[in-house]
Design a protein around this motif. Structure first.
Motif, PDB file in Angstrom:
ATOM      1  N   VAL A 143       0.812  -1.221   0.000  1.00 52.72           N
ATOM      2  CA  VAL A 143       0.000   0.000   0.000  1.00 52.72           C
ATOM      3  C   VAL A 143       0.846   1.272   0.000  1.00 52.72           C
ATOM      4  O   VAL A 143       0.635   2.168  -0.832  1.00 52.72           O
ATOM      5  CB  VAL A 143      -1.001  -0.007   1.173  1.00 52.72           C
ATOM      6  N   PRO A 144       1.828   1.434   0.907  1.00 49.48           N
ATOM      7  CA  PRO A 144       2.583   2.694   0.893  1.00 49.48           C
ATOM      8  C   PRO A 144       3.628   2.777  -0.212  1.00 49.48           C
ATOM      9  O   PRO A 144       4.216   3.840  -0.428  1.00 49.48           O
ATOM     10  CB  PRO A 144       3.263   2.695   2.270  1.00 49.48           C
ATOM     11  N   GLU A 162      -4.283  -4.372  -7.158  1.00 51.90           N
ATOM     12  CA  GLU A 162      -4.346  -5.624  -7.904  1.00 51.90           C
ATOM     13  C   GLU A 162      -4.155  -6.815  -6.977  1.00 51.90           C
ATOM     14  O   GLU A 162      -4.798  -7.858  -7.141  1.00 51.90           O
ATOM     15  CB  GLU A 162      -3.293  -5.627  -9.010  1.00 51.90           C
ATOM     16  N   THR A 163      -3.278  -6.665  -5.983  1.00 51.47           N
ATOM     17  CA  THR A 163      -3.032  -7.765  -5.055  1.00 51.47           C
ATOM     18  C   THR A 163      -4.222  -7.989  -4.138  1.00 51.47           C
ATOM     19  O   THR A 163      -4.573  -9.131  -3.820  1.00 51.47           O
ATOM     20  CB  THR A 163      -1.756  -7.497  -4.239  1.00 51.47           C
ATOM     21  N   PHE A 164      -4.874  -6.912  -3.691  1.00 49.71           N
ATOM     22  CA  PHE A 164      -6.112  -7.064  -2.925  1.00 49.71           C
ATOM     23  C   PHE A 164      -7.172  -7.778  -3.764  1.00 49.71           C
ATOM     24  O   PHE A 164      -7.919  -8.634  -3.261  1.00 49.71           O
ATOM     25  CB  PHE A 164      -6.634  -5.696  -2.474  1.00 49.71           C
ATOM     26  N   ALA A 216     -10.398  -5.322   4.900  1.00 50.88           N
ATOM     27  CA  ALA A 216      -8.979  -4.953   4.939  1.00 50.88           C
ATOM     28  C   ALA A 216      -8.624  -4.035   3.776  1.00 50.88           C
ATOM     29  O   ALA A 216      -7.869  -3.067   3.937  1.00 50.88           O
ATOM     30  CB  ALA A 216      -8.113  -6.210   4.895  1.00 50.88           C
ATOM     31  N   ALA A 217      -9.168  -4.306   2.606  1.00 53.88           N
ATOM     32  CA  ALA A 217      -8.900  -3.458   1.438  1.00 53.88           C
ATOM     33  C   ALA A 217      -9.460  -2.061   1.657  1.00 53.88           C
ATOM     34  O   ALA A 217      -8.808  -1.054   1.327  1.00 53.88           O
ATOM     35  CB  ALA A 217      -9.511  -4.092   0.186  1.00 53.88           C
ATOM     36  N   ARG A 218     -10.659  -1.977   2.209  1.00 54.57           N
ATOM     37  CA  ARG A 218     -11.267  -0.662   2.429  1.00 54.57           C
ATOM     38  C   ARG A 218     -10.497   0.134   3.481  1.00 54.57           C
ATOM     39  O   ARG A 218     -10.364   1.353   3.384  1.00 54.57           O
ATOM     40  CB  ARG A 218     -12.721  -0.825   2.871  1.00 54.57           C
ATOM     41  N   GLU A 219      -9.989  -0.556   4.497  1.00 63.94           N
ATOM     42  CA  GLU A 219      -9.238   0.127   5.550  1.00 63.94           C
ATOM     43  C   GLU A 219      -7.878   0.602   5.053  1.00 63.94           C
ATOM     44  O   GLU A 219      -7.379   1.647   5.481  1.00 63.94           O
ATOM     45  CB  GLU A 219      -9.049  -0.815   6.743  1.00 63.94           C
ATOM     46  N   ALA A 247     -15.048  -4.661  -2.598  1.00 60.94           N
ATOM     47  CA  ALA A 247     -14.831  -4.346  -1.193  1.00 60.94           C
ATOM     48  C   ALA A 247     -16.133  -3.916  -0.532  1.00 60.94           C
ATOM     49  O   ALA A 247     -16.451  -4.322   0.592  1.00 60.94           O
ATOM     50  CB  ALA A 247     -13.769  -3.252  -1.065  1.00 60.94           C
ATOM     51  N   VAL A 248     -16.914  -3.108  -1.247  1.00 59.03           N
ATOM     52  CA  VAL A 248     -18.211  -2.668  -0.709  1.00 59.03           C
ATOM     53  C   VAL A 248     -19.203  -3.828  -0.711  1.00 59.03           C
ATOM     54  O   VAL A 248     -19.948  -4.032   0.261  1.00 59.03           O
ATOM     55  CB  VAL A 248     -18.749  -1.468  -1.520  1.00 59.03           C
TER      56      VAL A 248
END
Length: 919
Positions: A473-474, A482-484, A509-512, A531-532
């Motif tokens: 992410v960072p 893509e990995t999520f 986890a993706a949304r966070e 994610a939603v």
């Protein structure tokens, strides 16, 4: 008079090749893999055959061990005589082949599009005269060339082309597995003795002769080479105790004895020739001068018949080449490769120069490592993934600076994984992790570990993928998204069969971890949608899903279309968007065909099969399911037969469907693929509802709908569950299933969603309210593509009307249902509606049986494409066959239909497309 080359003990083999010639002369293709140990006579058999067919066009090529890491090297040899005809191929094919061979620049070509281009090129070359392609030492072809040859061999059919491939590889080994074979064995005793006697230059003691015969085991090259140049005394000494070494090793030892008798300068020159893979005589002379070897040094080797130097340099046998090379010391080999690198043109042949430099270098050398890395980039750009991986691995090994070495090792591991070598990738990651890695490379290494684990085992790898995504992410938000998505996909596939694959947890986890605003790419919006969908619910995801579907439908990048179509089309089906689902599936298939992405095509075809089944286009679905195994065989892949089992279920083919369902359930359990359980149980529910086995249908549908996070499949399972539970008298289960179904259909609000909702409510309703709902279901579903759902609405409405004793009204609905199911080929549902009509005193007529001259699935597909105006080349490109094969099929179509031209196809086939449009 033509000289005839006589082969001892090979009469049967020569007859087999003569039969192959007869096949080609009758304008049919012929493929033969000649297998056998080194020295068994494969090359001699090809020599003999080449002489027999010398009046025709013959192309001879041979694999070279030292060229195995140069992408498309073997294929380039085969195609070189025909490259002047590239402009005759369809543009995508000619561009792919030109890029693969480095004749032009462009994006990496799909290897299967390259294969189709080679198929078309050979077919075109055979237009004027039958073409015979003889490939020796195919085991030394580079990986992508070997895979392409396997693809071409399986697609040759109606071209006057012969492809004979000689190889040492054992039977059953890819990529030539399953092709017609001719296995060469050792000569019989009498023939072996005669061959040995003919090779001897003097008398030989019988005991020594018997020992040679025993050691040679009928291997012709061993019989010729083991005694070569030895006196009777020397032979006796050489054949004391029986040698335990394999025949090939004993032959190499014999060659080494012969080489050891040559002058030092001659031996050095032979080493240069052995290390130079392309047999370039000019390059050999330049390297010899670089090493201070006099030009006349070749004479003793030529006089001994070991080597022939003309326009090309040829050894008497590949084992002699390998014996010369292996017998040299390490420093001598390094010096030889350094000389060859120095005289290889940096501009014209940079990759071979870099390869020689790699073999000439032991200590770390950044200049050499950088050249290897550049060569890897070139190999990758031509589609040579395996070669790029090997070049990067060498570059990493020769890199002196630890941080750069570690980064190159990560890149090499990634390439090895893409090349299908997870074990090699794992070793390179171990090398990388032994040095200092940047934070980004650490994250990439973590991701690769998860991907390697998934490649090695289909058991869910959600946790490591999720961990890798968080770490990225960072560092790289795009790669993180893509990995999520990969983690969500893994969790979706694992479903009920994995305790740690909670797709909802991955979605949260993706949304966070990522900002709420999606990026500009399809993958960004698709991730947010999922994610939603799995994080907060169906209602909130609906507008995002519509945008994701719309964005992918206008996505210009074919790679993005191929990567995300399956997942996005699953979202469309989950949202009851029949138009978007159908459009995405159709575009997925078109893109896979147009780009030659054969590895992606089976998944695309399976998606299209489901769309066709809901559309009532069972004939079209049958064509696609018949094509999928052929494509999988060519691509060397594996895929659960979801399309085939759902087709069999809807057709009502009970025994076949049950066999496929049981097999799919077993395979899904072995792969840890929970979504496969849902699809198989849904198919069983459809099968049993059609056959009127409602209690069994209820049990299967209950299983299909059990896992609430299965996209689309859970909704379809609920539809079957309502009907099966009502019919089996389990009203409580039906009411519960309807409540769950309402949550999705009410939010979606499409005619498909509200149509099946109304039908389900009607099944539980009574009186006027039920009739109103039945009519609403028919009205809404008539506006959709889901024709089987419409037919089922007519069926259940007719059944209800009969129970209400409204016989004439019931007949009207049941006739409509019966006609639709019969037209679809949905046998069980047609019989169910037929039984209802019989109860009303009405006779029914089933679907007419296929005529003896009915077209096959592939003939039907080709006929429809030809009717729609596609040329033979365009049809061949779409179906991965050659234009000649298309023409051959069309001749059979014309004969079966009693027509003589394409213009008559329209009247014979009508205007109806294979997949019907909505009403």
């Amino acid at each position: 008079m033509v000289r005839k080359l006589r082969l001892r003990g090979r009469l049967g083999e020569c007859d087999a090749l003569d039969r192959l010639t007869g096949t080609v002369m009758s304008e049919r293709s012929a493929v033969l893999v000649v297998r056998g140990e080194p020295g068994i006579g494969k090359s001699a058999l090809l020599d003999h055959y080449a002489e027999r067919i010398s009046r025709h066009r013959v192309v001879r090529v041979a694999g070279v061990e030292s060229e195995m890491e140069l992408p498309f090297a073997g294929l380039h040899q085969l195609c070189a005589p025909f490259l002047g005809h590239l402009d005759r191929l369809p543009d995508p094919q000619s561009e792919a082949l030109a890029t693969a061979f480095g004749l032009s620049s462009g994006p990496p070509p799909d290897r299967f599009l390259v294969g189709l281009a080679v198929l078309s090129l050979l077919s075109d070359a055979a237009n004027e005269d039958p073409l015979f392609c003889l490939v020796d030492d195919a085991q030394w072809f580079d990986e992508v060339s070997a895979q392409t040859l396997g693809f071409v061999a399986r697609r040759l059919l109606a071209e006057p082309v012969a492809l004979v491939l000689a190889t040492r590889e054992p039977p059953g080994q890819a990529p030539l597995a399953g092709l017609p074979e001719l296995v060469l064995k050792g000569l019989e005793d009498a023939e072996a003795r005669a061959l040995l006697d003919g090779a001897l230059r003097g008398e030989l003691d019988d005991r020594i002769r018997d020992r040679i015969l025993d050691e040679a085991r009928g291997n012709p090259l061993a019989l010729l080479e083991l005694p070569r140049g030895l006196t009777a005394t020397e032979t006796a000494e050489s054949f004391g105790p029986p040698a335990p070494a394999p025949t090939a090793d004993r032959i190499e030892q014999s060659f080494l004895r012969q080489v050891s008798s040559l002058p030092v300068a001659t031996r050095r020159l032979l080493l240069v020739a052995a290390a130079e893979p392309i047999g370039d005589a000019v390059l050999l002379r330049r390297a010899a001068r670089q090493l201070g070897i006099e030009p006349g040094a070749t004479a003793p080797a030529e006089e001994a018949g070991m080597i022939d130097i003309g326009a090309l340099v040829r050894f008497r046998h590949p084992l002699l080449r390998s014996a010369v090379y292996r017998s040299a010391g390490l420093l001598e080999r390094q010096e030889t490769h350094r000389a060859l690198a120095d005289v290889t043109d940096r501009a014209l042949d940079p990759d071979r120069r870099a390869w020689h430099l790699a073999w000439a270098t032991l200590a770390p050398d950044e200049a050499v490592a950088a050249e290897l890395q550049t060569s890897a980039v070139r190999a990758q750009s031509r589609g040579g993934v395996a070669a790029a991986a090997t070049l990067l691995a060498y570059a990493a090994t020769l890199t002196p600076e630890p941080r750069v070495r570690a980064a190159r090792a990560v890149a090499a591991a990634s390439a090895k994984l893409r090349a299908g070598a997870p074990d090699a990738a794992r070793k390179l990651l171990t090398m990388a992790e032994g040095g200092p890695l940047s934070e980004f490379d650490q994250a990439r290494a973590h991701l690769l570990r998860a991907q390697i684990a998934f490649a090695s085992s289909r058991v869910s790898q959600t946790a490591p993928l999720l961990s890798a995504a968080r770490g990225l992410v960072p560092l790289d938000a795009a790669l993180a998204r893509e990995t999520f998505l990969d983690a969500i996909s893994a969790a979706m596939f694992a479903g009920r069969l994995s305790a740690d694959a909670d797709v909802g947890a991955v979605a949260r986890a993706a949304r966070e971890a990522l900002p709420e605003t999606e990026g500009p790419r399809t993958a960004d919006l698709l991730l947010r949608t999922l994610a939603v969908r799995f994080g907060t619910g169906y209602r909130d995801a609906l507008p995002l899903a519509k945008r994701a579907v719309g964005r992918l439908l206008v996505e210009p990048d074919a790679g993005e279309v191929l990567r995300w179509s399956w997942l996005t089309s699953a979202v469309a089906a989950d949202m009851w968007d029949d138009e978007g689902w159908a459009a995405l599936a159709a575009r997925h298939v078109r893109t896979a065909r147009a780009t030659g992405a054969l590895s992606e095509l089976p998944l695309a075809l399976n998606s299209q099969v489901l769309v066709d089944l809901f559309a009532g286009a069972l004939d079209a679905a049958s064509l696609l399911t018949a094509e999928i195994p052929t494509v999988l065989e060519a691509a060397g892949g594996d895929l659960a037969p979801y399309g085939a089992l759902t087709l069999a279920a809807l057709k009502g083919d009970g025994p076949h469907a049950e066999q496929l369902i049981r097999s799919s359930l077993e395979d899904s359990a072995a792969r840890g693929e929970g979504i496969g359980v849902s699809i198989a149980q849904w198919a069983r529910a459809v099968l049993c509802n059609g056959a009127g086995k409602y209690e069994r249908a209820r049990q299967a549908a209950d299983q299909a709908a059990a896992h609430t996070k299965d996209l689309a499949a859970v909704n379809w399972g609920l539809c079957e569950l309502v009907e099966a539970a009502v019919r089996s008298g389990d009203r409580d289960t039906a009411v519960d299933a309807l409540d769950r179904l309402d949550e999705a259909t009410g939010v979606a609000g499409t005619d498909w969603a509200l149509g099946v909702q109304a039908r389900a409510r009607a099944l539980l309703g009574t009186g006027t309210a039920a009739e109103t709902l039945y009519r609403e279901a028919i009205e809404r579903l008539a506006r959709t593509r889901v024709r089987t759902e419409l037919a089922r609405a007519h069926l259940v409405y007719g059944e209800w009307l009969r129970r209400e004793n409204r016989r004439e009204d019931a007949r009207a609905q049941l006739r409509t249902a019966h006609a639709m199911f019969t037209g679809f080929g949905a046998g069980a549902f047609a019989q169910r509606s037929g039984r209802e009509l019989h109860a009303l005193g009405e006779r029914t007529v089933g679907r007419p049986a296929a005529a003896p001259t009915a077209l096959t699935a592939q003939e039907t597909q080709i006929a429809h494409l030809a009717r729609d105006g596609l040329t033979n080349a365009e049809i061949g490109a779409e179906l991965f066959i050659s234009p000649h094969t298309v023409e051959w099929h069309l001749r059979k179509v014309f004969a079966k239909l009693g027509i003589t031209s394409r213009r008559q196809l329209r009247s014979s086939l009508g205007e109806r497309p294979l997949a019907p449009a909505p009403a």
